[in-house]
Design a protein around this motif. Structure first.
Motif, PDB file in Angstrom:
ATOM      1  N   THR A 164       0.833  -1.272  -0.032  1.00 37.90           N
ATOM      2  CA  THR A 164      -0.011   0.038   0.103  1.00 37.90           C
ATOM      3  C   THR A 164       0.973   1.251  -0.116  1.00 37.90           C
ATOM      4  O   THR A 164       0.518   2.192  -0.900  1.00 37.90           O
ATOM      5  N   GLY A 165       1.826   1.272   0.777  1.00 37.45           N
ATOM      6  CA  GLY A 165       2.805   2.299   0.686  1.00 37.45           C
ATOM      7  C   GLY A 165       3.451   2.470  -0.414  1.00 37.45           C
ATOM      8  O   GLY A 165       3.630   3.623  -1.172  1.00 37.45           O
ATOM      9  N   ALA A 166       4.078   1.496  -1.013  1.00 40.97           N
ATOM     10  CA  ALA A 166       4.527   1.437  -2.467  1.00 40.97           C
ATOM     11  C   ALA A 166       3.779   2.058  -3.528  1.00 40.97           C
ATOM     12  O   ALA A 166       3.985   2.850  -4.486  1.00 40.97           O
ATOM     13  N   GLY A 167       2.523   1.685  -3.395  1.00 37.35           N
ATOM     14  CA  GLY A 167       1.529   1.947  -4.300  1.00 37.35           C
ATOM     15  C   GLY A 167       1.095   3.407  -4.235  1.00 37.35           C
ATOM     16  O   GLY A 167       1.039   3.946  -5.339  1.00 37.35           O
ATOM     17  N   ALA A 168       1.182   3.804  -3.011  1.00 34.55           N
ATOM     18  CA  ALA A 168       0.701   5.296  -2.932  1.00 34.55           C
ATOM     19  C   ALA A 168       1.910   6.174  -3.504  1.00 34.55           C
ATOM     20  O   ALA A 168       1.663   7.104  -4.104  1.00 34.55           O
ATOM     21  N   VAL A 169       3.053   5.955  -3.363  1.00 34.76           N
ATOM     22  CA  VAL A 169       4.218   6.573  -3.688  1.00 34.76           C
ATOM     23  C   VAL A 169       4.436   6.560  -5.320  1.00 34.76           C
ATOM     24  O   VAL A 169       4.721   7.534  -5.834  1.00 34.76           O
ATOM     25  N   LEU A 170       4.125   5.187  -5.727  1.00 35.52           N
ATOM     26  CA  LEU A 170       4.087   5.283  -7.221  1.00 35.52           C
ATOM     27  C   LEU A 170       2.834   5.949  -7.989  1.00 35.52           C
ATOM     28  O   LEU A 170       2.992   6.751  -9.015  1.00 35.52           O
ATOM     29  N   ALA A 171       1.692   5.950  -7.273  1.00 40.45           N
ATOM     30  CA  ALA A 171       0.664   6.800  -7.637  1.00 40.45           C
ATOM     31  C   ALA A 171       1.060   8.421  -7.976  1.00 40.45           C
ATOM     32  O   ALA A 171       0.576   8.918  -8.988  1.00 40.45           O
ATOM     33  N   VAL A 172       1.592   8.646  -6.888  1.00 39.96           N
ATOM     34  CA  VAL A 172       1.840  10.325  -6.907  1.00 39.96           C
ATOM     35  C   VAL A 172       3.108  10.255  -7.822  1.00 39.96           C
ATOM     36  O   VAL A 172       3.012  11.462  -8.467  1.00 39.96           O
ATOM     37  N   VAL A 173       4.108   9.640  -7.820  1.00 44.44           N
ATOM     38  CA  VAL A 173       5.332   9.864  -8.564  1.00 44.44           C
ATOM     39  C   VAL A 173       5.366   9.240  -9.860  1.00 44.44           C
ATOM     40  O   VAL A 173       5.912   9.956 -10.865  1.00 44.44           O
ATOM     41  N   VAL A 174       4.693   8.428 -10.259  1.00 47.44           N
ATOM     42  CA  VAL A 174       4.785   7.891 -11.710  1.00 47.44           C
ATOM     43  C   VAL A 174       3.403   7.834 -12.417  1.00 47.44           C
ATOM     44  O   VAL A 174       3.418   8.392 -13.472  1.00 47.44           O
ATOM     45  N   LEU A 175       2.233   7.432 -11.936  1.00 51.49           N
ATOM     46  CA  LEU A 175       1.116   7.202 -12.594  1.00 51.49           C
ATOM     47  C   LEU A 175       0.462   8.365 -12.957  1.00 51.49           C
ATOM     48  O   LEU A 175       0.124   8.744 -14.151  1.00 51.49           O
ATOM     49  N   THR A 176       0.208   9.357 -11.752  1.00 53.88           N
ATOM     50  CA  THR A 176      -0.519  10.550 -11.912  1.00 53.88           C
ATOM     51  C   THR A 176       0.308  11.352 -12.921  1.00 53.88           C
ATOM     52  O   THR A 176      -0.426  12.097 -13.792  1.00 53.88           O
ATOM     53  N   PRO A 177       1.745  11.710 -12.732  1.00 58.95           N
ATOM     54  CA  PRO A 177       2.135  12.444 -13.922  1.00 58.95           C
ATOM     55  C   PRO A 177       2.220  12.069 -15.241  1.00 58.95           C
ATOM     56  O   PRO A 177       2.242  12.708 -16.039  1.00 58.95           O
ATOM     57  N   ALA A 178       2.393  10.701 -15.300  1.00 54.77           N
ATOM     58  CA  ALA A 178       2.333  10.105 -16.812  1.00 54.77           C
ATOM     59  C   ALA A 178       0.943  10.502 -17.477  1.00 54.77           C
ATOM     60  O   ALA A 178       0.719  10.673 -18.403  1.00 54.77           O
ATOM     61  N   LEU A 179      -0.280  10.050 -16.739  1.00 56.76           N
ATOM     62  CA  LEU A 179      -1.649  10.538 -17.045  1.00 56.76           C
ATOM     63  C   LEU A 179      -1.678  12.015 -17.289  1.00 56.76           C
ATOM     64  O   LEU A 179      -2.171  12.241 -18.474  1.00 56.76           O
ATOM     65  N   GLY A 180      -1.216  12.956 -16.493  1.00 57.04           N
ATOM     66  CA  GLY A 180      -0.867  14.182 -16.986  1.00 57.04           C
ATOM     67  C   GLY A 180      -0.245  14.565 -17.994  1.00 57.04           C
ATOM     68  O   GLY A 180      -0.671  15.390 -18.912  1.00 57.04           O
ATOM     69  N   ALA A 181       0.641  13.899 -18.469  1.00 58.33           N
ATOM     70  CA  ALA A 181       1.413  14.257 -19.557  1.00 58.33           C
ATOM     71  C   ALA A 181       0.552  13.642 -20.709  1.00 58.33           C
ATOM     72  O   ALA A 181       0.765  14.291 -22.024  1.00 58.33           O
ATOM     73  N   ALA A 182       0.142  12.686 -20.770  1.00 54.71           N
ATOM     74  CA  ALA A 182      -0.772  11.881 -21.706  1.00 54.71           C
ATOM     75  C   ALA A 182      -1.991  12.688 -22.153  1.00 54.71           C
ATOM     76  O   ALA A 182      -2.291  12.898 -23.430  1.00 54.71           O
ATOM     77  N   ALA A 183      -2.561  13.295 -20.972  1.00 59.63           N
ATOM     78  CA  ALA A 183      -3.748  13.997 -21.339  1.00 59.63           C
ATOM     79  C   ALA A 183      -3.173  15.547 -22.002  1.00 59.63           C
ATOM     80  O   ALA A 183      -3.972  15.959 -22.863  1.00 59.63           O
ATOM     81  N   GLN A 184      -2.283  15.953 -21.527  1.00 57.39           N
ATOM     82  CA  GLN A 184      -1.656  17.312 -21.946  1.00 57.39           C
ATOM     83  C   GLN A 184      -1.151  17.026 -23.536  1.00 57.39           C
ATOM     84  O   GLN A 184      -1.532  18.055 -24.515  1.00 57.39           O
ATOM     85  N   ALA A 185      -0.564  16.068 -23.795  1.00 51.48           N
ATOM     86  CA  ALA A 185      -0.169  15.928 -25.214  1.00 51.48           C
ATOM     87  C   ALA A 185      -1.430  15.623 -26.210  1.00 51.48           C
ATOM     88  O   ALA A 185      -1.712  16.133 -27.233  1.00 51.48           O
ATOM     89  N   ALA A 186      -2.587  14.721 -25.661  1.00 53.60           N
ATOM     90  CA  ALA A 186      -3.574  14.520 -26.281  1.00 53.60           C
ATOM     91  C   ALA A 186      -4.430  15.748 -26.751  1.00 53.60           C
ATOM     92  O   ALA A 186      -4.893  16.025 -27.817  1.00 53.60           O
ATOM     93  N   THR A 187      -4.591  16.640 -25.596  1.00 51.48           N
ATOM     94  CA  THR A 187      -5.119  17.833 -25.891  1.00 51.48           C
ATOM     95  C   THR A 187      -4.488  18.719 -26.809  1.00 51.48           C
ATOM     96  O   THR A 187      -5.350  19.497 -27.425  1.00 51.48           O
ATOM     97  N   ALA A 188      -3.378  18.752 -26.870  1.00 45.87           N
ATOM     98  CA  ALA A 188      -2.641  19.659 -27.952  1.00 45.87           C
ATOM     99  C   ALA A 188      -2.483  19.008 -29.100  1.00 45.87           C
ATOM    100  O   ALA A 188      -1.904  19.535 -30.158  1.00 45.87           O
ATOM    101  N   GLY A 189      -2.923  17.923 -29.433  1.00 48.70           N
ATOM    102  CA  GLY A 189      -3.246  17.241 -30.640  1.00 48.70           C
ATOM    103  C   GLY A 189      -1.959  16.462 -31.093  1.00 48.70           C
ATOM    104  O   GLY A 189      -1.897  15.963 -32.273  1.00 48.70           O
ATOM    105  N   ASP A 190      -1.094  16.366 -29.933  1.00 48.24           N
ATOM    106  CA  ASP A 190       0.183  15.481 -30.329  1.00 48.24           C
ATOM    107  C   ASP A 190      -0.423  13.974 -30.236  1.00 48.24           C
ATOM    108  O   ASP A 190      -1.210  13.481 -29.481  1.00 48.24           O
ATOM    109  N   VAL A 191       0.330  13.154 -31.016  1.00 50.57           N
ATOM    110  CA  VAL A 191      -0.036  11.813 -31.223  1.00 50.57           C
ATOM    111  C   VAL A 191       1.153  11.075 -29.942  1.00 50.57           C
ATOM    112  O   VAL A 191       2.506  11.135 -30.084  1.00 50.57           O
TER     113      VAL A 191
END
Length: 185
Positions: free
Chosen positions: A98-125
């Protein structure tokens, strides 16, 4: 003078905290599974301008808060109930996951989702590798969370060494001699 007896939650508070913990953990599993499904949809060619902002919204609004709820309530339950934090293997493993999952959610998954959303919104593939990473990360998180949900049900592995609680009166209840049967007449 302070008492050496460990603190315990009254039953009403323990049940309330356990309910919040289970709801947070299962909710987190649902969010991770949903993000994984959205990632698969994006990898299979669904409109990235729809898929990745939706996944990012779930990640930002629910993923991190639910991960923290599951972690904090789990620590409090472990500290204030007889299960303890480091008395049983299943609790220690669940805490680590649970601790590792919380850290990975904050450090890895959430930023990756944000970057993907930003790229998709900008029209980047999004490159295929980046789309597959999102699927892998969210799928792995769902698998780990499934494990943390199963651990308290099955309670595998027994106690940690050196962490046995002494029962007053000497031997443990299982080792105490049963009372002698009454003589037959």
């Amino acid at each position: 003078m302070a008492s050496s007896a460990p603190r315990r939650l009254p039953p009403r508070w323990r049940k309330l905290l356990l309910t919040v913990h289970v709801a947070g953990s299962v909710g987190l599993l649902g969010v991770d599974a949903t993000v994984a499904v959205l990632g698969v949809a994006g990898a299979r060619g669904s409109d990235p301008r729809t898929v990745y902002p939706a996944a990012d919204l779930l990640g930002g609004a629910l993923l991190v808060p639910l991960a923290l709820v599951a972690l904090v309530t789990g620590v409090v339950l472990g500290a204030l109930t007889p299960w303890g934090l480091l008395r049983h293997w299943w609790v220690a493993v669940k805490l680590a996951l649970t601790g590792a999952g919380a850290v990975l959610a904050v450090v890895v998954l959430t930023p990756a989702l944000g970057a993907a959303a930003q790229a998709a919104t900008a029209g980047d593939v999004l490159p295929t590798a980046q789309r597959l990473e999102l699927v892998r990360d969210a799928g792995a998180a769902s698998g780990v969370l499934g494990t943390t949900v199963a651990l308290p049900v099955y309670k595998p592995f027994g106690r940690l060494r050196g962490r046995r609680r002494q029962v007053s009166g000497g031997a443990s209840p299982a080792r105490r001699a049963a009372p002698a049967p009454a003589p037959r007449r």
